[in-house]
Design a protein around this motif. Structure first.
Motif, PDB file in Angstrom:
ATOM      1  N   ALA A  27       0.825  -1.200   0.000  1.00 28.63           N
ATOM      2  CA  ALA A  27       0.000   0.000   0.000  1.00 28.63           C
ATOM      3  C   ALA A  27       0.863   1.257   0.000  1.00 28.63           C
ATOM      4  CB  ALA A  27      -0.938  -0.014   1.208  1.00 28.63           C
ATOM      5  N   GLN A  28       1.926   1.276   0.806  1.00 24.96           N
ATOM      6  CA  GLN A  28       2.762   2.462   0.910  1.00 24.96           C
ATOM      7  C   GLN A  28       3.639   2.664  -0.324  1.00 24.96           C
ATOM      8  OE1 GLN A  28       4.891   2.233   4.632  1.00 24.96           O
ATOM      9  NE2 GLN A  28       3.047   2.556   5.854  1.00 24.96           N
ATOM     10  N   THR A  29       3.937   1.598  -1.055  1.00 26.48           N
ATOM     11  CA  THR A  29       4.788   1.729  -2.236  1.00 26.48           C
ATOM     12  C   THR A  29       3.974   1.985  -3.496  1.00 26.48           C
ATOM     13  OG1 THR A  29       6.353   0.200  -1.193  1.00 26.48           O
ATOM     14  CG2 THR A  29       6.671   0.662  -3.525  1.00 26.48           C
ATOM     15  N   MET A  30       2.833   1.327  -3.627  1.00 27.73           N
ATOM     16  CA  MET A  30       1.996   1.559  -4.811  1.00 27.73           C
ATOM     17  C   MET A  30       1.563   3.008  -4.931  1.00 27.73           C
ATOM     18  SD  MET A  30      -0.575  -1.698  -5.366  1.00 27.73           S
ATOM     19  CE  MET A  30      -1.452  -0.898  -6.709  1.00 27.73           C
ATOM     20  N   ILE A  31       1.286   3.642  -3.792  1.00 25.03           N
ATOM     21  CA  ILE A  31       0.791   5.012  -3.844  1.00 25.03           C
ATOM     22  C   ILE A  31       1.815   5.960  -4.437  1.00 25.03           C
ATOM     23  CG2 ILE A  31       1.577   5.696  -1.533  1.00 25.03           C
ATOM     24  CD1 ILE A  31      -1.743   6.577  -3.245  1.00 25.03           C
ATOM     25  N   LEU A  32       3.102   5.615  -4.379  1.00 30.04           N
ATOM     26  CA  LEU A  32       4.157   6.461  -4.925  1.00 30.04           C
ATOM     27  C   LEU A  32       4.219   6.385  -6.445  1.00 30.04           C
ATOM     28  CD1 LEU A  32       7.061   5.601  -2.421  1.00 30.04           C
ATOM     29  CD2 LEU A  32       5.314   7.388  -2.216  1.00 30.04           C
ATOM     30  N   GLU A  33       3.489   5.443  -7.051  1.00 27.92           N
ATOM     31  CA  GLU A  33       3.631   5.182  -8.481  1.00 27.92           C
ATOM     32  C   GLU A  33       2.444   5.666  -9.308  1.00 27.92           C
ATOM     33  OE1 GLU A  33       4.979   1.234  -9.376  1.00 27.92           O
ATOM     34  OE2 GLU A  33       6.047   1.049  -7.478  1.00 27.92           O
ATOM     35  N   PHE A  34       1.411   6.201  -8.669  1.00 26.59           N
ATOM     36  CA  PHE A  34       0.288   6.785  -9.406  1.00 26.59           C
ATOM     37  C   PHE A  34       0.584   8.259  -9.706  1.00 26.59           C
ATOM     38  CE2 PHE A  34      -1.896   3.349  -7.107  1.00 26.59           C
ATOM     39  CZ  PHE A  34      -2.684   2.793  -8.114  1.00 26.59           C
ATOM     40  N   GLY A  35       0.129   8.738 -10.872  1.00 21.43           N
ATOM     41  CA  GLY A  35       0.066  10.170 -11.138  1.00 21.43           C
ATOM     42  C   GLY A  35       1.392  10.893 -11.249  1.00 21.43           C
TER      43      GLY A  35
END
Length: 445
Positions: free
Chosen positions: A368-376
């Motif tokens: 969860a904490q790493t995926m959020i860095l890869e959007f947008g």
């Protein structure tokens, strides 16, 4: 339209530089800075994560703190209230922190403040246990647990942004894997020691306070290492400073412009809602068997030991495939471990279930904490982290409180069943509606 000419550059005889060329130059310099300082920043983040997470796991593991609050209150509802207060602090704090750092070239000073205040809250929990009794102790513990959650909510944004700035995307999984694994190993050993030698004999008059002091020391050492070692680059672009309320109004647009990200937020909220059962795992075991200090230490060892071992798997898998697959596996394991805990009540099965819960929640947290860095877009990263942290905190705030009420009224089985239902819904949504952001971004290039 012609590019604007810098009069100073013109006087010096330099050729005018187009804005696009200038931005490309700054982007290249930013990337060069990141790679030139990677070893130093990698070591700083590793030490901070290893020592910091060691201490935080002793506080956040679903064993020591719930057991202590239940001991001094005698109520499942109060246990739920304590965990709800911890999460409530994370509702608005991430959005406020995001709005305060997104326009800044350097965010390390803010990280030191937020991280330091969170660690002071842990120390205050320890001191309250030694110097207060009865209702005063309970009120103080609830207050400091709330403060801990407040500063951790803000810290999540600034430290997430720091990792995104200084660690390339291809190295983040392995960094988290090794720091979580070594930190988890230390925490697992300390958990066993704390259960057997601190809490069992009530060392220094309060074994729980002794445990919290150890957590404070370890997390403070990690924060100091980061401050000494980290070299933070200045990004080529940042968002202009805006008022907090204006950025709040922008949040729905940030979510709506990416359907996959919006569904990812829903998965986060469902998985966090499933933590309704987390503080009651250890209380359920105590209801089924006699909960001694040794058993408490052994189950914490299982939970944190699984965190240690599984992180090596989760991190390497995430770097190879992206973290969507890690999230799918971890949620599936979470469901299976909860079912095992409910159905089989003998010692080895309980140990295995806590091991599975530790591995599952470690995988969920990393993914969860790493995926959020890869959007947008990069400039929206602080608010994207903040929105995700706030979304999680909203559900995590109500979850433990509702769970405590349900446990008192209907029993632990209903609470665990509700958790399984929410995890299943999140698993299906992730499987059908969330694309791997790394693959989607590469396809768009």
């Amino acid at each position: 339209m012609d590019a604007k000419i810098d009069p100073i550059a013109e006087i010096a005889g330099e050729a005018p530089v187009a804005p696009e060329t200038d931005l490309a130059t700054r982007e290249a310099a930013y990337e060069k800075f990141v790679w030139d300082n990677l070893k130093r920043n990698y070591l700083g983040n590793y030490l901070h994560g290893m020592l910091g997470m060691t201490g935080f796991r002793l506080v956040n593991a679903p064993t020591f703190l719930p057991a202590y609050i239940h001991m001094i209150s005698g109520s499942n509802l109060i246990v739920g209230l304590a965990l709800a207060l911890q999460q409530f602090g994370g509702v608005l704090a991430p959005l406020f922190a995001g709005s305060q750092v997104e326009h800044r070239k350097k965010v390390l000073p803010a990280a030191m403040w937020m991280g330091g205040l969170g660690r002071v809250a842990i120390l205050c929990m320890a001191l309250a246990g030694w110097f207060l009794k009865g209702q005063s102790l309970l009120v103080a513990m609830l207050f400091f647990i709330g403060m801990f959650g407040l500063f951790m909510g803000a810290q999540r944004v600034v430290f997430g942004l720091l990792i995104a700035k200084v660690i390339p995307i291809s190295r983040r999984g392995r960094l988290q894997a090794w720091r979580n694994a070594t930190g988890g190993l230390i925490a697992a050993v300390l958990a066993w020691v704390a259960g057997k030698y601190f809490i069992g004999p009530n060392l220094f008059g309060n074994g729980y306070s002794t445990t919290f002091v150890f957590a404070f020391v370890l997390t403070s050492l990690g924060l100091s290492a980061l401050q000494i070692l980290l070299r933070e680059p200045e990004p080529p672009t940042t968002r202009p400073q805006a008022r907090f309320r204006d950025r709040l109004r922008d949040a729905p647009t940030l979510i709506a412009q990416d359907r996959s990200y919006a569904c990812f937020l829903l998965v986060q909220m469902l998985a966090t809602s499933a933590k309704i059962a987390t503080p009651f795992y250890i209380l359920y075991v105590g209801h089924q068997t006699q909960l001694t200090g040794g058993l408490l230490g052994n189950l914490t060892l299982a939970f944190l030991g699984a965190d240690t071992l599984s992180n090596l798997v989760w991190g390497n898998l995430g770097d190879r495939t992206g973290f969507r697959l890690v999230l799918l596996f971890s949620i599936g394991l979470w469901i299976a471990a909860t079912v095992l805990l409910m159905e089989i009540h003998v010692g080895p099965a309980i140990f295995v279930s806590f091991f599975g819960l530790g591995a599952a929640q470690a995988g969920y947290m990393m993914a969860a904490q790493t995926m959020i860095l890869e959007f947008g877009h990069r400039d929206d990263l602080p608010m994207r982290i903040a929105v995700s942290a706030t979304a999680e905190s909203i559900t995590a705030t109500a979850g433990p409180l509702i769970g405590g009420w349900m446990a008192d009224l209907f029993g632990y089985g209903v609470v665990f069943g509700a958790s399984i239902g929410m995890l299943t819904a999140g698993f299906l949504l992730l499987l059908t509606a969330v694309k791997e952001p790394r693959t989607a971004r590469l396809a768009a290039l």
